[in-house]
Design an enzyme around this catalytic site. Structure first.
Site, PDB file in Angstrom:
ATOM      1  N   GLY A   1       0.853  -1.404  -0.131  1.00  0.00           N
ATOM      2  CA  GLY A   1      -0.467   0.114   0.292  1.00  0.00           C
ATOM      3  C   GLY A   1       1.277   1.274  -0.062  1.00  0.00           C
TER       4      GLY A   1
ATOM      5  N   HIS B   1       4.441  -1.621  19.201  1.00  0.00           N
ATOM      6  CA  HIS B   1       3.769  -1.111  18.213  1.00  0.00           C
ATOM      7  C   HIS B   1       3.722   0.672  17.964  1.00  0.00           C
ATOM      8  CE1 HIS B   1      -0.294  -2.343  16.215  1.00  0.00           C
ATOM      9  NE2 HIS B   1       0.127  -0.730  15.907  1.00  0.00           N
ATOM     10  N   ILE B   2       5.065   1.272  17.925  1.00  0.00           N
ATOM     11  CA  ILE B   2       5.357   2.687  17.753  1.00  0.00           C
ATOM     12  C   ILE B   2       5.256   3.284  16.504  1.00  0.00           C
ATOM     13  CG2 ILE B   2       6.073   2.877  19.891  1.00  0.00           C
ATOM     14  CD1 ILE B   2       9.036   2.618  18.838  1.00  0.00           C
TER      15      ILE B   2
ATOM     16  N   ARG C   1       0.426  -6.492  11.203  1.00  0.00           N
ATOM     17  CA  ARG C   1       0.086  -6.508  13.248  1.00  0.00           C
ATOM     18  C   ARG C   1       0.112  -7.851  13.759  1.00  0.00           C
ATOM     19  NH1 ARG C   1      -1.488  -2.005  13.382  1.00  0.00           N
ATOM     20  NH2 ARG C   1      -4.057  -1.585  13.118  1.00  0.00           N
TER      21      ARG C   1
ATOM     22  N   GLU D   1      -0.397  -8.814  22.133  1.00  0.00           N
ATOM     23  CA  GLU D   1       0.232  -7.639  22.641  1.00  0.00           C
ATOM     24  C   GLU D   1      -0.832  -6.597  23.895  1.00  0.00           C
ATOM     25  OE1 GLU D   1       0.157  -4.254  19.438  1.00  0.00           O
ATOM     26  OE2 GLU D   1       1.334  -5.546  18.523  1.00  0.00           O
TER      27      GLU D   1
HETATM   28  O1  LIG Z   1      -1.002  -0.087  13.637  1.00  0.00           O
HETATM   29  C1  LIG Z   1      -1.131   1.707  13.776  1.00  0.00           C
HETATM   30  C2  LIG Z   1      -2.189   1.893  13.070  1.00  0.00           C
HETATM   31  O2  LIG Z   1      -2.991   1.005  11.923  1.00  0.00           O
HETATM   32  O3  LIG Z   1      -2.222   2.922  12.201  1.00  0.00           O
END
Ligand SMILES: O=CC(=O)O
Length: 329
Positions: free
Chosen positions: A155, A284-285, A236, A265
């Protein structure tokens, strides 16, 4: 005039929060732990707007409890916690935050690639454990120029990662559900998933979580990778079978992994993956920069205000599925 009621789950950065509070009466859950289901159901009962995070499951049951709900938004691009079909059935537009987080997330993905191949965090551990002073040797890293990067999920973020990899002299291939028409423009060649697994020196996963991608990387996939491969996940956690990844790292099926997302998580402190030395994990940053999170909050509030006013939202996932508003089933 009464302000519309909006339930906000989680934090929202200023000035977006201030703007939301100016136009709406906001009820906020900002505790460490997830909102208990009974409180959520009670709060949404008279809410017209709802801002969630991925700790909240938005499904038909929740929507049935929210007869006045006109709009839902989330401060993220991913929305695997949301049943979009149910939202569309109830004529509720759902807004997310694509676009504004592309560079920050691509930078994090590329940082994980550089940290892994140059073993940066191991160097830091080496110093902190006094190994330098003791004269122990630090293992060598690898170059990335001339190596093949395989991107799974092409994407906007994938294209931004490809751009960075090109600048570093990498050969970039990608696999995506649909082939992109602009392969040359993004400097990446489309390949089959099999080819990508076998030929990549590093793999960066950016695909959204869906029924098709859940558990996409399991024992068979890790077996096909090079034993020198570095595996990076910024999508994910559930796209990867964590036990299979642990085994692949333990047995040397692959050399290294870097994860910004995990399943589960957060990880429990005694999780076996934390005992491995050939892995780097961040919490998850991907989008966590001041500028990006501020822009994401702004877009979320703009989405909510537009939805409340029956105006088109700047980023609406199910816009084409909603025709007449407020005609609930
Ligand atoms: O994980 C972060 C998002 O989906 O923006």
């Amino acid at each position: 005039m009464n302000k519309p009621k909006v339930v906000l789950i989680g934090a929202l950065m200023d000035p977006a929060l201030e703007k939301l509070q100016n136009f709406c009466s906001v009820k906020q859950w900002d505790e460490q732990q997830s909102i208990p289901q009974e409180i959520l159901m009670e709060w949404v009962a008279d809410a017209e707007g709802l801002i969630v995070n991925n700790s909240v499951t938005v499904n038909e049951e929740l929507l049935q409890h929210a007869p006045r709900l006109k709009v839902i938004a989330q401060v993220s691009v991913g929305y695997d916690n949301v049943d979009i079909e149910a939202c569309s059935k109830y004529k509720i537009p759902f807004g997310n935050t694509p676009g504004v987080l592309v560079d920050a997330t691509a930078n994090l993905a590329f940082s994980l690639l550089l940290c892994s191949t140059r073993r940066i965090h191991e160097g830091w551990d080496f110093i902190r454990s006094n190994s330098w002073a003791l004269g122990h040797r630090l293992a060598l890293g690898t170059d990335i120029a001339g190596k093949t990067l395989g991107i799974v999920g092409m994407g906007q973020i994938g294209a931004a990662v490809a751009q960075r990899a090109n600048a570093f002299g990498m050969n970039v291939i990608y696999y995506n559900r649909n082939r992109r028409q602009d392969d040359e423009k993004i400097g990446a060649a489309y390949q089959s998933f099999e080819f990508l697994l076998k030929e990549s020196d590093a793999i960066i996963v950016l695909t959204p979580l869906s029924q098709e991608t859940r558990g996409l990387f399991g024992p068979a996939e890790f077996r096909k990778m090079k034993s020198t491969a570095c595996f990076i996940n910024v999508s994910r956690g559930s796209v990867v079978d964590t036990d299979a990844l642990v085994e692949a790292l333990q047995t040397g099926e692959i050399a290294y992994a870097a994860l910004d997302v995990t399943d589960p998580e957060p990880l429990a402190q005694d999780h076996p993956i934390l005992k491995l030395s050939n892995i780097l994990i961040t919490p998850h940053i991907g989008s966590a920069t001041l500028e990006t999170r501020t822009a994401m909050a702004q877009l979320t509030v703009d989405n909510i205000l537009a939805g409340l006013a029956d105006r088109p939202m700047a980023a609406c996932v199910n816009a084409s599925k909603i025709t007449e508003k407020n005609e609930k089933p």
